[in-house]
Design a protein around this motif. Sequence first.
Motif, PDB file in Angstrom:
ATOM      1  N   ASN A   1     -19.631 -44.964   3.920  1.00 51.15           N
ATOM      2  CA  ASN A   1     -19.258 -45.922   4.959  1.00 51.15           C
ATOM      3  C   ASN A   1     -20.431 -46.294   5.846  1.00 51.15           C
ATOM      4  OD1 ASN A   1     -17.141 -47.479   6.215  1.00 51.15           O
ATOM      5  ND2 ASN A   1     -17.345 -46.096   7.983  1.00 51.15           N
TER       6      ASN A   1
ATOM      7  N   SER B   1     -22.777 -48.561   4.118  1.00 47.62           N
ATOM      8  CA  SER B   1     -22.158 -49.880   3.972  1.00 47.62           C
ATOM      9  C   SER B   1     -22.300 -50.681   5.252  1.00 47.62           C
ATOM     10  CB  SER B   1     -20.663 -49.722   3.630  1.00 47.62           C
ATOM     11  OG  SER B   1     -20.512 -49.104   2.370  1.00 47.62           O
TER      12      SER B   1
ATOM     13  N   VAL C   1     -16.100 -55.030   1.099  1.00 51.10           N
ATOM     14  CA  VAL C   1     -16.064 -53.943   2.081  1.00 51.10           C
ATOM     15  C   VAL C   1     -14.801 -54.059   2.908  1.00 51.10           C
ATOM     16  CG1 VAL C   1     -18.569 -53.667   2.209  1.00 51.10           C
ATOM     17  CG2 VAL C   1     -17.420 -55.354   3.675  1.00 51.10           C
TER      18      VAL C   1
ATOM     19  N   THR D   1     -15.660 -51.774   8.253  1.00 54.06           N
ATOM     20  CA  THR D   1     -17.104 -51.891   8.020  1.00 54.06           C
ATOM     21  C   THR D   1     -17.655 -53.188   8.605  1.00 54.06           C
ATOM     22  OG1 THR D   1     -16.968 -50.563   6.004  1.00 54.06           O
ATOM     23  CG2 THR D   1     -18.888 -52.007   6.229  1.00 54.06           C
TER      24      THR D   1
END
Length: 465
Positions: free
Chosen positions: A3, A6, A39, A43
């Motif tokens: 995460n 990302s 995503v 995010t």
Amino acid sequence: MNNDSSIAHIAAMLREEVSRLQPGDRLPSSREIMRRHGVSPVTVSRAIGQLTAEGRVVTRPGAGAYVAQRPAAPSPTEADMSWQTVALGDRVVDDTAVTALLAGPPDHVIALTGGYLNPALRPSQQLAAAMARAARRPDAWSVPPLNGLDELRRWFAVQAGGDVTAADALVVSGGQSALSLAFRSLAAPGTPVLVETPTYPGALAAAKAAGLRATAVPMDRDGVRPDLLAEAFAVTGARVFYCQPTLHNPTGATLSLERREQVIGVARAAGAFVVEDDVLRYLADAAPPPMVSMDPDGTVVYVSSLTKVLAPSLRVAGVVARGPAAHRLRAGQLVESFFVARPLQETALEFVGSPAWERHLRTVHAEIARRRDALLAALAARLPAAAPHLVPRGGKHLWVRLPPHVDESALVEAAYRNGVLVSPGRMYYPSEPPGPRLRLTFMAAAHVSELAEGVRRLAEAMGPG
């Protein structure tokens, strides 16, 4: 891709996109970013939050994210010099009076002040010829004798008179430098120095810079009063008295031979030095011999200069002293500046050794008398309320007393606005002045007609009464 990575990846992509857009342009919607990059909404939200924190984008609820206005380039941080106030302490050098004396007036303003001859009265061509001859000497750019060229020291010794020899003379860079050197060498910081009142502001500034406290000794029309000088020595414990016995600046007074002998006697009885500032001697029609010529015991430290009579940039002066004081002066000069530039010394020697020197003195003396009388006549005709202290036997200045009700500072400012520059009397006093005064210079104006016009403008600024 975890995460955190990302979020960093999406933030980087958005930064690149922001760089291509203009302020106010809308970024792709969160849904579009999610579709493009696969995503989650969290995010995208966090990536946009990073750019918002960086000031790159602004968000508008319900409308999306937009490119922010680009901030102006940051101005350099202002340097903080406040630490110097503590480091320097309280030994402030006050250059206000000296700056005022040296500053030239604008073109439209007539100068009834200044310490130097008008350019038209300077022997510029003859000085240039003397410098050219001096520069051709094989050793012109070599290190001179540290105390000064032997021949120039001998010339200053002859000018001082009495039994003064070249060994007693030291060449320094101008009269102001000589005063600073004398004050630092002869008196310890924090001690008093006696001065005539009024007196030359440059001497007051030099004394203060040396850490000395100037104490006033009253004068009359004939110069400093020996009885009050003796009292001042007794009260203050001073060991130095600074005076201008010939064409005193600003009053124009010249001490008689008898008073010169009395001053030396008073100083000798007090175990004190007399700093004899004789830089205006060459502008005198006639004057008693220098006090140093009457002093066999080293009481008098004598200062003579060529600057006032020749040109501002001929910074060549002679100091005469004897005994331990002479050693201290020479050591101070050596440590401070090594020596005076040899080309200047050679130029001075060339000039005073040529027929041009005597011709120049005759020309200047004639011009002094003409201009002084013209200024006196203009004052009598246009400004009789400005009473001259005395008629000097040479020099450059008249010292005038104004009516008691006149605001000296306001008059000086009004005169400047009306196109004439004069020196306020206040700057010549080491303590409270007795009343409004002006120093009016007659050797700085371009010609005699300017003197009359300057007085007219001054009278207009002063107004009726």
